[in-house]
Design an enzyme around this catalytic site. Structure first.
Site, PDB file in Angstrom:
ATOM      1  N   LYS A 288       0.853  -1.198   0.000  1.00 59.79           N
ATOM      2  CA  LYS A 288       0.000   0.000   0.000  1.00 59.79           C
ATOM      3  C   LYS A 288       0.882   1.238   0.000  1.00 59.79           C
ATOM      4  O   LYS A 288       1.889   1.282   0.715  1.00 59.79           O
ATOM      5  CB  LYS A 288      -0.896  -0.025   1.239  1.00 59.79           C
ATOM      6  CG  LYS A 288      -1.892   1.113   1.317  1.00 59.79           C
ATOM      7  CD  LYS A 288      -2.772   0.968   2.556  1.00 59.79           C
ATOM      8  CE  LYS A 288      -3.838   2.037   2.644  1.00 59.79           C
ATOM      9  NZ  LYS A 288      -4.701   1.866   3.835  1.00 59.79           N
TER      10      LYS A 288
ATOM     11  N   SER B 166      -9.659   1.724   2.938  1.00 64.78           N
ATOM     12  CA  SER B 166      -8.837   2.462   2.014  1.00 64.78           C
ATOM     13  C   SER B 166      -7.830   1.606   1.246  1.00 64.78           C
ATOM     14  O   SER B 166      -7.336   2.043   0.198  1.00 64.78           O
ATOM     15  CB  SER B 166      -8.082   3.563   2.763  1.00 64.78           C
ATOM     16  OG  SER B 166      -7.219   2.989   3.722  1.00 64.78           O
TER      17      SER B 166
ATOM     18  N   SER C 281      -9.733  -0.554   7.147  1.00 59.01           N
ATOM     19  CA  SER C 281      -9.170  -0.443   5.803  1.00 59.01           C
ATOM     20  C   SER C 281      -8.460  -1.667   5.251  1.00 59.01           C
ATOM     21  O   SER C 281      -8.147  -1.693   4.066  1.00 59.01           O
ATOM     22  CB  SER C 281      -8.188   0.715   5.746  1.00 59.01           C
ATOM     23  OG  SER C 281      -8.887   1.890   5.495  1.00 59.01           O
TER      24      SER C 281
HETATM   25  N1  GLN Z   1     -13.087   3.952   6.333  1.00 63.22           N
HETATM   26  C1  GLN Z   1     -12.407   4.391   7.505  1.00 63.22           C
HETATM   27  C2  GLN Z   1     -11.977   5.830   7.353  1.00 63.22           C
HETATM   28  O1  GLN Z   1     -12.219   6.384   6.343  1.00 63.22           O
HETATM   29  C3  GLN Z   1     -11.231   3.502   7.781  1.00 63.22           C
HETATM   30  C4  GLN Z   1     -10.005   3.915   7.105  1.00 63.22           C
HETATM   31  C5  GLN Z   1      -8.817   3.110   7.509  1.00 63.22           C
HETATM   32  O2  GLN Z   1      -8.918   2.104   8.198  1.00 63.22           O
HETATM   33  N2  GLN Z   1      -7.670   3.615   7.141  1.00 63.22           N
HETATM   34  O3  GLN Z   1     -11.424   6.404   8.232  1.00 63.22           O
END
Ligand code: GLN
Length: 478
Positions: free
Chosen positions: A76, A151, A175
């Site tokens: 990532k 994400s 994410s």
């Molecule tokens: N969807 C969550 C957010 O937007 C989780 C994101 C993540 O785990 N990085 O914060």
């Protein structure tokens, strides 16, 4: 590409049926033919082939090789790799190159893994659909009209489409697990502190964890074992002993699973996912385990608490991107203040700016007590209630998401609706406990369903055994 696990790769590589160079070349072809999925932001073609050749030489000469020899990994793009760009899919990091390796990268390389490229994500890991990437969205390879989740959407899509055997993601509120669920692969968020965050671009530092995305629970366990453990460069990393993967081969002793009542009866749960949960409960019972409902009274507080605390931490963490230290700078600005304002206004995307403003607001004088302090208190209640559940059961079982992968554009106009996507994943981050998403059948449109397990802190070994049980009883077809 037929490989679904490192074990399968090893069978061919160590029987001289396959060279690592050929393997890398095959993945490169697959990446090329799936370019439109836009999972990769950069492919390290030359480096990967070069490392493969050196590895082949050592294998041919009968020299010892690392445990991840033949493991082709995508990373990532919020994890630092020395000498490579790292952008967090943001314009603000345009032109920035990492000057060091994240600890996880060091540990993977030491075991002879090959890193094949950088993977797309929501900007600064903020999002649940990959639509917030400033560099273009990633498509879900299972159904290209749908989001891959976020994400770490690029990480999940790359594994699902066999563009690499495994990938790294980061999980602040889901994410790793949510995109894994949407793309039909395994995603593990370890206990907070289990894996060093050194070299991970910080979003919410009291939540962030790096973890693997793989086809199999076994590979997730192996990658966890190699990446986990104390790192002096991250003071929050734990010195607890790391579980041995060999534990995975023994069957899970009769265990107790708890399903939160409010999840089981949740009106937002898609009927096919409810059915999958019922199937999981039935099968676990038939396998000799007990499954009971448990009470967790804070379900509706999870998402608000998460978004207050994570935006507060994000506002503080992202203050370092000022147009001076890293990446993008507006060159027309005349004064220092102007450089900050213009560079940040142009460099950050809409969602990141929304979160910085929200975070600044909840930390501001007059509102701090009402929002930030209150949310900290609620976080403590959530952690305590989660640990209380673990007094009567060994694992919490619940779906990873209320629905399967949704179409592009469906939620991007409504941030609150998008945030509610995280309802079943943020508990593990708020409480700090480990959690895993395992593919568990399909809905009536043939989209993958993810089933989630949580365990007490540092019980990853048992968590992975339980996950492996779920994996073996999952429906393979819709
Ligand atoms: N969807 C969550 C957010 O937007 C989780 C994101 C993540 O785990 N990085 O914060």
């Amino acid at each position: 590409m037929k490989y679904r696990s490192l074990r399968q790769v090893h069978e061919d590589v160590f029987a001289s049926r396959l060279s690592v160079e050929q393997l890398v070349a095959d993945y490169l072809l697959q990446i090329q033919s799936h370019k439109h999925i836009h999972a990769f932001l950069e492919v390290f073609e030359h480096d990967a082939l070069e490392r493969a050749r050196l590895l082949d030489l050592r294998i041919r000469e009968g020299k010892p090789v690392g445990r991840l020899a033949g493991m082709i990994i995508g990373v990532k793009d919020n994890i630092s790799i020395k000498g490579k760009a790292v952008t967090a899919a943001s314009r603000i990091l345009q032109g920035y190159t990492s000057v060091y390796n994240a600890t996880v990268i060091e540990r993977l390389l030491k075991e002879d893994a090959i890193i094949i490229g950088r993977l797309n994500c929501d900007e600064f890991a903020m999002g649940s659909s990959n639509e917030n990437s400033a560099l273009g969205r990633t498509l879900n390879p299972i159904d290209e009209t749908r989001v891959p989740g976020g994400s770490s959407g690029g990480s999940a899509a790359a594994v699902a489409a066999n563009m690499c055997l495994a990938s790294l993601g980061s999980d602040t509120g889901g994410s790793i697990r949510q995109p894994a669920a949407f793309c039909g692969v395994v995603g593990l968020k370890p206990t907070y502190g289990r894996i060093s965050r050194y070299g991970l671009l910080a979003y919410g530092s009291s939540f962030d964890q790096i973890g693997p995305i793989t086809h199999t629970v076994e590979d997730a366990a192996l990658l966890l074992e190699i990446m986990a453990g104390r790192d002096d460069k991250d003071a929050t990393s734990s010195s607890r002993p790391v579980p041995r993967i060999s534990n995975m081969t023994t069957a899970l002793p009769p265990s107790r699973f708890g399903v939160p009542e409010d999840v089981l009866n949740n009106p937002s749960l898609q009927p096919d996912i409810k059915q999958a949960l019922d199937n999981a409960i039935d099968r676990l019972r038939k396998q000799g385990h007990t499954v009971q409902t448990v009470s967790f009274p804070y379900l509706e507080y999870l998402v608000p608490t998460y978004y207050i605390l994570s935006t507060a931490e994000a506002a503080s963490n992202l203050s370092r991107y000022d147009g001076i230290h890293y990446g993008y700078r507006n060159t027309e600005a005349k004064t220092l203040e102007d450089v900050y304002k213009k560079s940040r206004s142009e460099g950050f995307g809409k969602e990141v700016k929304r979160r910085i403003m929200l975070g600044t607001f909840v930390l501001s004088s007059g509102y701090y007590e009402a929002y930030y302090t209150k949310a900290q208190q609620v976080r403590r209640l959530i952690r305590n209630a989660t640990l209380d559940i673990f007094k009567s059961v060994d694992f919490i079982l619940q779906p990873t998401t209320p629905g399967t992968a949704f179409p592009f554009g469906q939620r991007s106009g409504d941030p609150v609706r998008m945030y509610l996507e995280d309802i079943f994943t943020v508990q593990a981050n708020l409480a700090g406990v480990p959690a895993i998403s395992v593919p568990y059948g399909f809905d009536n449109e043939n989209l993958p369903i993810g089933m989630q397990l949580m365990s007490p802190d540092f019980f990853e070994s048992a968590l992975l055994q339980a996950a492996s049980l779920l994996e073996s009883s999952a429906d393979l077809q819709a």
